[in-house]
Every structure is written in C-alpha cells, then in structure tokens.
Design a protein around this motif. Structure first.
Motif, PDB file in Angstrom:
ATOM      1  N   TYR A 257       0.852  -1.190   0.000  1.00 52.31           N
ATOM      2  CA  TYR A 257       0.000   0.000   0.000  1.00 52.31           C
ATOM      3  C   TYR A 257       0.887   1.239   0.000  1.00 52.31           C
TER       4      TYR A 257
ATOM      5  N   LYS B 206      -6.450  -3.153   8.914  1.00 54.00           N
ATOM      6  CA  LYS B 206      -5.726  -2.057   8.275  1.00 54.00           C
ATOM      7  C   LYS B 206      -5.318  -0.952   9.251  1.00 54.00           C
TER       8      LYS B 206
ATOM      9  N   ARG C 151       2.847  -1.054   4.247  1.00 57.07           N
ATOM     10  CA  ARG C 151       2.589   0.298   3.757  1.00 57.07           C
ATOM     11  C   ARG C 151       3.919   1.026   3.616  1.00 57.07           C
TER      12      ARG C 151
ATOM     13  N   LYS D 230      -2.306   4.896   2.209  1.00 55.37           N
ATOM     14  CA  LYS D 230      -3.161   3.706   2.309  1.00 55.37           C
ATOM     15  C   LYS D 230      -4.381   3.761   1.395  1.00 55.37           C
TER      16      LYS D 230
END
Length: 136
Positions: free
Chosen positions: A10, A132, A86, A14
């Motif tokens: 990601y 997440k 991420r 995000k």
C-alpha cells in the motif's frame, strides 16, 4: 512443496495498492500482485523482501512487511505466503518483469476477467481491511 509469496504494498496514504499487469502466463494480460518463489534456504520473509526489491525496487528500508496469511494447495504441492505493508515514504517503483501501476481500492478485485488469482486478490484485500488501521 514449492513456496511462493504474494506482496500487498500500500502507498503511504493507504489509498492505493501496487499492482502489475502480467506480461507472461499464467494470467498474461491480467492484473496481479507482485511476488515470486521462495528459494531453498530462504525464510518466507527473506524471500518477500528479496522479491520486492527485484520486482519493484522497493527496499527493506522503505516498508515493513507483515505476514498476513497463507494458502496451501496440497494437490498442486505448493503454498503461497501473503505479506502486506505500507510504504514509509513515496518511492519510485520500477521493474522489468511486469508493468507496475498503483491501483485505486474501489475496483472489483473479484472480477476474474481483469484480475489473476480466482478471486484471491479480493479476498486478501478484505482481510487487510479488517486489520488495516492497526497493521498499516
């Protein structure tokens, strides 16, 4: 049993996921996540960071990968380890194995006419969505 990995990368905000358009079979012409084989003597996480660097030019300093899940295909004698992370900063991605691009997250990743993996990409994204906020 042959090990493989799939890498869910990601962007820093995000809101985008790194994808590739496959240039060869299987899944030629379809969008997929990046990844590759786990070599003999490598741990899964070592292979994940190696493949990420080889395929995208993203280094271990750019991202922290988390082991999300595995798929084991007993009749095909292989398994897939799924890693997610991420980016810590904006990174210029590059690779010559497939065409890399950043995908929005509002696509239908279960659409098998556009995405590789028989719906697995959609499933993996849904699993990331559960965690997440505290994982990425």
């Amino acid at each position: 049993m042959q090990g493989n990995n799939v890498l869910m990368v990601y962007n820093k905000d995000k809101d985008k996921l790194l994808m590739c358009e496959r240039l060869k079979n299987p899944y030629k012409g379809l969008s997929n996540l990046v990844g590759g084989k786990i070599e003999n003597g490598e741990t899964g996480i070592e292979a994940a960071y190696r493949e990420l660097l080889e395929e995208t030019n993203i280094s271990k300093e750019d991202i922290k990968l988390h082991h999300l899940m595995d798929f084991t295909y007993y009749l095909q004698d292989c398994y897939v380890e799924v890693y997610v992370g991420r980016l810590k900063r904006e990174v210029s991605v590059s690779g010559d194995e497939n065409i890399l691009y950043w995908s929005d997250l509002d696509n239908n990743f279960f659409d098998m006419s556009s995405y590789a993996g028989e719906g697995n990409i959609g499933h993996m994204i849904e699993q990331v969505n559960y965690v997440k906020d505290h994982l990425l």
